[in-house]
Design a protein around this motif. Structure first.
Motif, short mmCIF file in Angstrom:
data_model
loop_
_atom_site.label_atom_id
_atom_site.label_comp_id
_atom_site.label_asym_id
_atom_site.label_seq_id
_atom_site.Cartn_x
_atom_site.Cartn_y
_atom_site.Cartn_z
N THR A 23 14.19 -20.14 -4.18
CA THR A 23 13.74 -19.25 -3.10
C THR A 23 14.08 -19.81 -1.72
O THR A 23 14.10 -19.06 -0.75
CB THR A 23 12.22 -19.03 -3.19
N ARG A 59 17.26 -17.99 -0.88
CA ARG A 59 17.29 -16.53 -1.00
C ARG A 59 16.83 -15.86 0.29
O ARG A 59 15.97 -16.37 1.00
CB ARG A 59 16.40 -16.07 -2.14
N HIS A 68 12.14 0.93 -10.13
CA HIS A 68 11.22 -0.22 -10.04
C HIS A 68 11.07 -0.94 -11.37
O HIS A 68 10.61 -2.08 -11.40
CB HIS A 68 9.85 0.24 -9.54
N TRP A 112 13.51 -1.85 -13.38
CA TRP A 112 14.62 -2.74 -13.74
C TRP A 112 15.19 -3.54 -12.57
O TRP A 112 15.92 -4.50 -12.79
CB TRP A 112 15.75 -1.94 -14.40
N ILE A 113 14.89 -3.18 -11.33
CA ILE A 113 15.43 -3.95 -10.22
C ILE A 113 14.61 -5.22 -9.99
O ILE A 113 13.47 -5.33 -10.45
CB ILE A 113 15.49 -3.12 -8.91
N SER A 114 15.18 -6.15 -9.27
CA SER A 114 14.51 -7.42 -8.99
C SER A 114 13.41 -7.23 -7.94
O SER A 114 13.52 -6.35 -7.08
CB SER A 114 15.54 -8.44 -8.49
N PRO A 115 12.37 -8.04 -7.98
CA PRO A 115 11.36 -7.96 -6.91
C PRO A 115 11.94 -8.23 -5.53
O PRO A 115 11.42 -7.73 -4.54
CB PRO A 115 10.35 -9.04 -7.31
N TYR A 116 13.03 -9.03 -5.47
CA TYR A 116 13.65 -9.30 -4.18
C TYR A 116 14.40 -8.07 -3.66
O TYR A 116 14.53 -7.89 -2.45
CB TYR A 116 14.61 -10.49 -4.30
N ASP A 117 14.90 -7.21 -4.57
CA ASP A 117 15.56 -5.98 -4.13
C ASP A 117 14.56 -5.01 -3.52
O ASP A 117 14.91 -4.22 -2.64
CB ASP A 117 16.27 -5.32 -5.32
N LYS A 118 13.32 -5.07 -3.96
CA LYS A 118 12.29 -4.21 -3.37
C LYS A 118 11.95 -4.66 -1.95
O LYS A 118 11.39 -3.89 -1.17
CB LYS A 118 11.03 -4.25 -4.23
N VAL A 178 21.43 -11.36 -2.38
CA VAL A 178 21.39 -11.63 -3.81
C VAL A 178 20.47 -12.82 -4.08
O VAL A 178 20.60 -13.84 -3.41
CB VAL A 178 22.80 -11.92 -4.35
#
Length: 225
Positions: free
Chosen positions: A53, A56, A210, A212-218, A225
């Motif tokens: 993290t 990121r 929501h 299947w996407i990453s929590p970071y994409d939210k 990335v």
């Protein structure tokens, strides 16, 4: 026979840049950074988890030029070890003119320990010994600044050389270029006629994204990335 009429016109040349307000520091060159952090004599060097993290997402603090001139900016996350930092220091100090230029660090010395087990060792036996230390970098982080009584064309060559050798994507840029990129990004966002942007799709959970996407994409809407 062709008769040519000679004409005289006014030529407008841009005045040279005024560097009168710039003062060079006593030590204009980049200073040496220790490869290993200093700990008290009674403290054993602590080990640490990977902590991905730390690389990121965007850099929220050190993402602007202090001296409003030139420098190198990271385009994505990564790690710098002592070899990379020494390469930056030697290249910039050797190629810049210290009589009218200066360079300053915008990163910390290597502080995060990375462990490694010896070649051919069996699994288990606890965490390996500390191999080296690194400095984690986020996207948008200013790595080094160069300024003084010079123009961007004079420093671009060696800054661009350093940026291409780094272990992650980086670029040599100036304060004016960064400001122009921000304005262009806002203009593109304002002129976008498609309402279904990544932010709109994710915030409204279209297609059940929501699940299947990453929590970071939210949080960053596919920007990092």
């Amino acid at each position: 026979m062709v008769i040519q009429n000679q004409t005289a016109g006014m030529k407008n040349y841009k005045p040279p840049i005024d560097f009168s307000g710039i003062e060079l520091p006593e030590k204009p060159k980049l200073t040496f950074m220790d490869k290993v952090p200093t700990y008290p004599s009674n403290l054993k060097p602590p080990k640490m988890a990977k902590r991905i993290t730390l690389m990121r997402g965007p850099e929220l603090i050190h993402n602007e030029f202090i001296h409003k001139q030139y420098g190198i900016v990271a385009l994505c996350g990564g790690r710098l070890n002592s070899g990379h930092i020494e390469m930056i220091r030697m290249t910039i100090n050797r190629k810049m003119d210290a009589n009218r230029m200066f360079a300053v660090w915008r990163i910390d010395p290597p502080w995060q320990p990375l462990t490694r087990k010896g070649q051919g060792k069996r699994m288990g036996g606890g965490k390996g010994a500390i191999d080296h230390y690194v400095t984690p970098i986020k996207a948008g982080r200013v790595i080094v600044e160069v300024g003084g009584k010079c123009e961007f064309a004079e420093v671009f060559s060696f800054l661009n050389e350093v940026a291409h050798i780094l272990p992650f994507n980086a670029k040599a840029t100036s304060h004016e270029l960064m400001e122009a990129e921000k304005i262009k990004e806002k203009e593109l966002a304002a002129s976008n006629v498609n309402p279904y942007t990544a932010e709109y799709v994710i915030k409204n959970n279209m297609g059940g994204c929501h699940d299947w996407i990453s929590p970071y994409d939210k949080k960053w809407f596919f920007k990092y990335v």
